[in-house]
Write a protein that holds these residues in place. Sequence first.
Motif, short mmCIF file in Angstrom:
data_model
loop_
_atom_site.label_atom_id
_atom_site.label_comp_id
_atom_site.label_asym_id
_atom_site.label_seq_id
_atom_site.Cartn_x
_atom_site.Cartn_y
_atom_site.Cartn_z
N ARG A 3 0.84 -1.20 0.00
CA ARG A 3 0.00 0.00 0.00
C ARG A 3 0.88 1.25 0.00
N LEU A 4 0.57 2.20 -0.89
CA LEU A 4 1.33 3.44 -0.97
C LEU A 4 0.40 4.62 -0.72
N GLN A 5 0.67 5.38 0.33
CA GLN A 5 -0.11 6.58 0.62
C GLN A 5 0.32 7.67 -0.36
N THR A 6 -0.64 8.25 -1.09
CA THR A 6 -0.31 9.29 -2.06
C THR A 6 -0.88 10.65 -1.71
N GLU A 7 -1.95 10.65 -0.91
CA GLU A 7 -2.56 11.92 -0.52
C GLU A 7 -3.03 11.82 0.92
N GLY A 8 -2.99 12.96 1.62
CA GLY A 8 -3.51 13.00 2.97
C GLY A 8 -2.77 12.06 3.91
N THR A 9 -3.47 11.66 4.96
CA THR A 9 -2.86 10.79 5.96
C THR A 9 -3.81 9.65 6.31
N ALA A 10 -3.26 8.63 6.94
CA ALA A 10 -4.06 7.51 7.43
C ALA A 10 -3.36 6.93 8.65
N ARG A 11 -4.14 6.37 9.55
CA ARG A 11 -3.59 5.73 10.75
C ARG A 11 -3.63 4.23 10.51
N ILE A 12 -2.46 3.60 10.54
CA ILE A 12 -2.33 2.18 10.24
C ILE A 12 -1.96 1.41 11.50
N GLY A 13 -2.64 0.30 11.71
CA GLY A 13 -2.30 -0.58 12.82
C GLY A 13 -1.79 -1.92 12.30
N ILE A 14 -0.60 -2.33 12.73
CA ILE A 14 -0.05 -3.63 12.34
C ILE A 14 0.41 -4.35 13.60
N ASN A 15 -0.22 -5.47 13.89
CA ASN A 15 0.12 -6.27 15.07
C ASN A 15 0.15 -5.43 16.35
N GLY A 16 -0.82 -4.53 16.45
CA GLY A 16 -0.95 -3.74 17.66
C GLY A 16 -0.13 -2.46 17.70
N LYS A 17 0.74 -2.25 16.72
CA LYS A 17 1.54 -1.03 16.65
C LYS A 17 0.92 -0.07 15.65
N THR A 18 0.86 1.22 16.00
CA THR A 18 0.22 2.22 15.16
C THR A 18 1.25 3.05 14.39
N TYR A 19 0.99 3.26 13.11
CA TYR A 19 1.83 4.09 12.25
C TYR A 19 0.97 5.20 11.65
N GLU A 20 1.54 6.39 11.50
CA GLU A 20 0.86 7.50 10.84
C GLU A 20 1.40 7.59 9.42
N ALA A 21 0.60 7.18 8.45
CA ALA A 21 1.04 7.15 7.05
C ALA A 21 0.90 8.53 6.43
N GLN A 22 2.01 9.02 5.88
CA GLN A 22 2.06 10.29 5.18
C GLN A 22 2.25 10.01 3.69
N PRO A 23 2.03 11.01 2.81
CA PRO A 23 2.28 10.80 1.39
C PRO A 23 3.70 10.31 1.15
N GLY A 24 3.83 9.23 0.39
CA GLY A 24 5.13 8.64 0.13
C GLY A 24 5.45 7.46 1.03
N ASP A 25 4.61 7.18 2.01
CA ASP A 25 4.86 6.05 2.91
C ASP A 25 4.37 4.75 2.27
#
Length: 274
Positions: free
Chosen positions: A44-66
């Motif tokens: 998955r490639l974030q291209t616009e805006g942001t999203a909050r991603i959870g993987i195995n209980g850990k949270t990541y803030e996805a920015q454009p380019g992530d």
Amino acid sequence: MMRICTILLLRKDDSMEVGFCGYSYHTTTYTFPSPNRLDTYLIRLQTEGTARIGINGKTYEAQPGDLLLVKPGDEYELHVDNPASGDYHLFCNGSSLDAWWTGATRSHITSISIDPRLLSLWQHITEEARRPTTEQSHDLIETLIEALLLMIDRSLREVQTNMRPPVVSRMMRYIEGNVTNDFKIIDVADSVGLSVSRTVHLFKEVTGMTIVAYAQSIRLQLAEEQMRYTQHSLERIAELSGFRTYPYFHRIFKRKYGVAPGVYRTLQQKNEKK
């Protein structure tokens, strides 16, 4: 949420299994079933805006380019807290995916450049798989996916080997993250702690493009994608892509593509109906 251009393809010989592939543009808040244990790989490639991603209980803030990489068995969550979030995604399985995954150490999230060639491959995979089943080329789809994986590896190597100065990468990330806003060059300079003149010179020296040209290239890519995959009016697309006015968007778009936005959209719609 508006999910666009998703496809389902199952190869009869089971060498490649593709679940969903395409581009999503979220116009409202959205939550992916959580937690959800995946039975496929997710790219998955974030291209616009942001999203909050959870993987195995850990949270990541996805920015454009992530770039997000998740393997089968991982628990995955997606939360779009702020609308206007866009991403390309591919859920898939297969022996070639297994070999790719184990061929290198894979981090769950890595910031890479939003390369138009990478997005083009994603679009080609989606378009080929949208054909009627009798017209699909499974070999072509698998080849395109393998090419996508190779392009991803190249982007990851560029990050790991620091082929460009980190400060320029930070400039690019700032531009990509604010491309739909009316930012100024001084904002880019402030984001990396350099003077305007040094920022302008260094960016052009390393990338071969001016900051304005780089921002315009991304805005045009966003506009082109929305013209193909959404029903927004051209005026709305110009606004969502970061252009100040529609006449300005019209002029820049025609300069690059050789035709007006409306003509381009009509031609694309005709091609897709063939």
